[in-house]
Design a protein around this motif. Structure first.
Motif, PDB file in Angstrom:
ATOM      1  N   MET A 122     -96.413  20.619 -15.822  1.00 13.74           N
ATOM      2  CA  MET A 122     -96.294  22.026 -16.220  1.00 13.74           C
ATOM      3  C   MET A 122     -95.363  22.143 -17.434  1.00 13.74           C
ATOM      4  SD  MET A 122     -94.993  25.155 -13.898  1.00 13.74           S
ATOM      5  CE  MET A 122     -94.688  26.739 -14.632  1.00 13.74           C
ATOM      6  N   SER A 123     -95.722  23.009 -18.330  1.00 14.76           N
ATOM      7  CA  SER A 123     -94.905  23.088 -19.550  1.00 14.76           C
ATOM      8  C   SER A 123     -93.656  23.932 -19.320  1.00 14.76           C
ATOM      9  CB  SER A 123     -95.721  23.642 -20.700  1.00 14.76           C
ATOM     10  OG  SER A 123     -96.502  24.704 -20.256  1.00 14.76           O
ATOM     11  N   ARG A 124     -92.695  23.656 -20.162  1.00 15.20           N
ATOM     12  CA  ARG A 124     -91.379  24.235 -19.961  1.00 15.20           C
ATOM     13  C   ARG A 124     -90.970  25.047 -21.189  1.00 15.20           C
ATOM     14  NH1 ARG A 124     -85.670  21.799 -18.366  1.00 15.20           N
ATOM     15  NH2 ARG A 124     -85.481  23.150 -16.564  1.00 15.20           N
ATOM     16  N   LEU A 125     -90.348  26.178 -20.946  1.00 15.62           N
ATOM     17  CA  LEU A 125     -89.884  27.038 -22.037  1.00 15.62           C
ATOM     18  C   LEU A 125     -88.363  26.924 -22.158  1.00 15.62           C
ATOM     19  CD1 LEU A 125     -90.062  29.563 -24.006  1.00 15.62           C
ATOM     20  CD2 LEU A 125     -89.819  30.955 -21.958  1.00 15.62           C
ATOM     21  N   SER A 126     -87.878  26.618 -23.360  1.00 16.69           N
ATOM     22  CA  SER A 126     -86.432  26.659 -23.604  1.00 16.69           C
ATOM     23  C   SER A 126     -86.124  27.951 -24.339  1.00 16.69           C
ATOM     24  CB  SER A 126     -85.992  25.499 -24.502  1.00 16.69           C
ATOM     25  OG  SER A 126     -86.248  24.271 -23.894  1.00 16.69           O
ATOM     26  N   VAL A 127     -85.100  28.654 -23.900  1.00 15.42           N
ATOM     27  CA  VAL A 127     -84.680  29.856 -24.621  1.00 15.42           C
ATOM     28  C   VAL A 127     -83.313  29.580 -25.233  1.00 15.42           C
ATOM     29  CG1 VAL A 127     -84.256  32.330 -24.488  1.00 15.42           C
ATOM     30  CG2 VAL A 127     -85.903  31.270 -22.941  1.00 15.42           C
ATOM     31  N   VAL A 128     -83.239  29.588 -26.555  1.00 11.46           N
ATOM     32  CA  VAL A 128     -81.992  29.329 -27.270  1.00 11.46           C
ATOM     33  C   VAL A 128     -81.269  30.652 -27.495  1.00 11.46           C
ATOM     34  CG1 VAL A 128     -81.021  28.576 -29.468  1.00 11.46           C
ATOM     35  CG2 VAL A 128     -82.852  27.250 -28.398  1.00 11.46           C
ATOM     36  N   ILE A 129     -80.021  30.717 -27.065  1.00 12.99           N
ATOM     37  CA  ILE A 129     -79.260  31.963 -27.182  1.00 12.99           C
ATOM     38  C   ILE A 129     -77.910  31.705 -27.841  1.00 12.99           C
ATOM     39  CG2 ILE A 129     -78.351  33.927 -25.878  1.00 12.99           C
ATOM     40  CD1 ILE A 129     -80.212  32.962 -23.564  1.00 12.99           C
ATOM     41  N   PRO A 130     -77.747  32.062 -29.118  1.00 13.63           N
ATOM     42  CA  PRO A 130     -76.440  31.920 -29.744  1.00 13.63           C
ATOM     43  C   PRO A 130     -75.513  33.005 -29.217  1.00 13.63           C
ATOM     44  CG  PRO A 130     -77.955  32.973 -31.276  1.00 13.63           C
ATOM     45  CD  PRO A 130     -78.752  32.642 -30.038  1.00 13.63           C
ATOM     46  N   ALA A 131     -74.273  32.657 -28.954  1.00 11.56           N
ATOM     47  CA  ALA A 131     -73.362  33.654 -28.405  1.00 11.56           C
ATOM     48  C   ALA A 131     -71.994  33.567 -29.068  1.00 11.56           C
ATOM     49  CB  ALA A 131     -73.224  33.459 -26.901  1.00 11.56           C
ATOM     50  N   TYR A 132     -71.568  34.647 -29.645  1.00 11.60           N
ATOM     51  CA  TYR A 132     -70.243  34.720 -30.250  1.00 11.60           C
ATOM     52  C   TYR A 132     -69.549  35.957 -29.710  1.00 11.60           C
ATOM     53  CZ  TYR A 132     -66.663  35.259 -33.829  1.00 11.60           C
ATOM     54  OH  TYR A 132     -65.479  35.425 -34.479  1.00 11.60           O
ATOM     55  N   ASN A 133     -68.457  35.758 -29.029  1.00  6.66           N
ATOM     56  CA  ASN A 133     -67.738  36.855 -28.368  1.00  6.66           C
ATOM     57  C   ASN A 133     -68.664  37.722 -27.532  1.00  6.66           C
ATOM     58  OD1 ASN A 133     -65.580  35.837 -29.708  1.00  6.66           O
ATOM     59  ND2 ASN A 133     -65.369  37.520 -31.165  1.00  6.66           N
ATOM     60  N   GLU A 134     -69.355  37.103 -26.616  1.00  2.00           N
ATOM     61  CA  GLU A 134     -70.314  37.837 -25.788  1.00  2.00           C
ATOM     62  C   GLU A 134     -69.931  37.754 -24.315  1.00  2.00           C
ATOM     63  OE1 GLU A 134     -72.664  39.648 -27.025  1.00  2.00           O
ATOM     64  OE2 GLU A 134     -73.343  38.782 -28.917  1.00  2.00           O
ATOM     65  N   GLU A 135     -68.625  37.692 -24.009  1.00  2.61           N
ATOM     66  CA  GLU A 135     -68.225  37.526 -22.596  1.00  2.61           C
ATOM     67  C   GLU A 135     -68.822  38.601 -21.694  1.00  2.61           C
ATOM     68  OE1 GLU A 135     -63.970  37.745 -22.313  1.00  2.61           O
ATOM     69  OE2 GLU A 135     -63.877  39.747 -23.166  1.00  2.61           O
ATOM     70  N   LEU A 136     -69.016  39.795 -22.262  1.00  2.00           N
ATOM     71  CA  LEU A 136     -69.534  40.882 -21.442  1.00  2.00           C
ATOM     72  C   LEU A 136     -71.024  40.759 -21.175  1.00  2.00           C
ATOM     73  CD1 LEU A 136     -67.660  43.806 -23.225  1.00  2.00           C
ATOM     74  CD2 LEU A 136     -67.099  42.765 -21.023  1.00  2.00           C
ATOM     75  N   MET A 137     -71.714  39.968 -22.010  1.00  2.00           N
ATOM     76  CA  MET A 137     -73.174  39.913 -21.904  1.00  2.00           C
ATOM     77  C   MET A 137     -73.725  38.645 -21.254  1.00  2.00           C
ATOM     78  SD  MET A 137     -74.272  42.800 -22.902  1.00  2.00           S
ATOM     79  CE  MET A 137     -75.974  42.344 -22.620  1.00  2.00           C
ATOM     80  N   VAL A 138     -73.016  37.508 -21.400  1.00  7.42           N
ATOM     81  CA  VAL A 138     -73.572  36.224 -20.971  1.00  7.42           C
ATOM     82  C   VAL A 138     -74.140  36.256 -19.544  1.00  7.42           C
ATOM     83  CG1 VAL A 138     -72.975  33.828 -20.406  1.00  7.42           C
ATOM     84  CG2 VAL A 138     -72.241  34.818 -22.558  1.00  7.42           C
TER      85      VAL A 138
END
Ligand code: UDP
Ligand code: MG
Length: 317
Positions: A1-17
């Motif tokens: 089964m194929s796999r999806l990678s989601v790349v998420i850059p985060a800078y000062n995102e403590e409230l969102m991660v």
């Protein structure tokens, strides 16, 4: 089964991660997609990394990459692409302004055989008037300069492994991700999405950083400004031909001198033309200098997968 990678850059995102990870997990497992979240902490000054570690403890599918300092979003995206192991890789912001449901739409298009799926903004989110104006202005210039429609383009996209590898194989340090993903070609399509409002934290783009971003990207993607220098030179040359003829006629008809103002204006115009041109050329030289130094794009100081430390297994430059 194929796999999806989601790349998420985060800078000062403590409230969102935490929230972003939770929402993505719900949406992707709901759609029965095997996934991996690659969170790149771009040298945040707050507790973003601690939040990523916490999220990793709850979800084995989280890969956390920690930079030694802030290297900027483009570098973070590139690092994420380099670490991603999926057959198809998506890039999205950490602030949920890119709706996770759109990922599913993109994924289905990928299954249909599209290799690059671009997210296109239907409208821009709520922004202050000045920010909107300056963004419009610079995206306008960038669109003209790079010939890629920048106004509604976004960094929200999904790419097949082949396209990802092509991007990773590009040697330049100053990468302009938005335009590069279209430069590599491949079977491309787009999906529209509505920009959501940022739920917490604040936008990292000031007007000044937008100006810098515009210049860097124009220079990274096109040499048109250098041709502009040539054109200004040619125009100056034509004007001076006219003036030469004019003053020669005056000289021979004996009506010379009394041209102080003209001389001054011509001198100033040519002087500023030359200086602006040198500035443009200098900017390119500075960028060339940066490129030839061959410094790494970013420095990774920690890598985790789930609750494990995998720094030694990860490939990082
Ligand atoms: N970002 C980053 N490094 C930076 C600035 C921003 O990784 O130096 C990330 C940020 O965490 C977010 C994304 O880039 O996930 C977009 O940033 P932001 O939401 O501030 O931009 P906007 O949506 O206002 O264009
Ligand atoms: Mg945002």
């Amino acid at each position: 089964m194929s796999r999806l990678s989601v790349v998420i850059p985060a800078y000062n995102e403590e409230l969102m991660v935490g929230k972003t990870c939770r929402v993505l997990r719900e949406v992707l497992t709901g759609a029965g997609i095997d996934y991996e979240l690659v969170l790149v902490n771009d040298g945040s000054r707050d507790n973003t990394w601690e939040e990523i570690v916490k999220a990793g403890k709850k979800d084995r599918n989280i890969l956390g990459v920690h930079f030694s300092r802030n290297f900027g979003k483009e570098a973070a995206v590139f690092a994420g692409l380099a670490q991603a192991g999926g057959d198809v890789v998506a890039v999205m912001d950490c602030d949920l302004q890119h709706p996770p449901q759109t990922l599913i739409e993109m994924y289905h298009l990928w299954e249909e055989g599209y290799e690059v799926i671009e997210g296109v903004k239907k409208s821009r989110g709520k922004e202050s008037a000045i920010h909107k104006k300056s963004a419009d202005f610079f995206y306008g210039i960038m669109t003209k300069a790079t010939k890629v429609d920048m106004r509604n383009a976004s960094d929200f996209k999904m790419m097949d492994r082949k396209a990802v590898n092509s991007i990773l194989s590009m040697p330049e340090r100053n990468m302009f991700f938005r335009a590069t993903s279209s430069w590599v070609g491949y079977k491309t399509t787009h999906v529209f999405f509505e920009v959501q409002e940022r739920e917490a934290g604040e936008s990292k783009w000031s007007t000044w950083s937008l100006v810098k971003y515009a210049f860097t990207n124009i220079v990274a993607f096109t040499t048109v400004p250098l041709q502009f220098v040539t054109i200004v030179g040619l125009v100056c040359f034509l004007c001076s031909l006219v003036l030469i003829v004019y003053s020669l006629i005056q000289y021979f008809t004996g009506a010379a001198v009394a041209g102080y103002t003209t001389t001054l204006i011509v001198l100033l115009l040519i002087g500023s033309g030359i200086m602006v041109s040198l500035g443009i050329i200098g900017y390119y030289i500075a960028k060339i200098y940066e490129e030839v130094k061959r410094r790494p794009r970013y420095i990774v100081s920690k890598v985790i997968r789930g609750s494990e430390d995998v720094y030694d297994q990860a490939n990082h430059d």
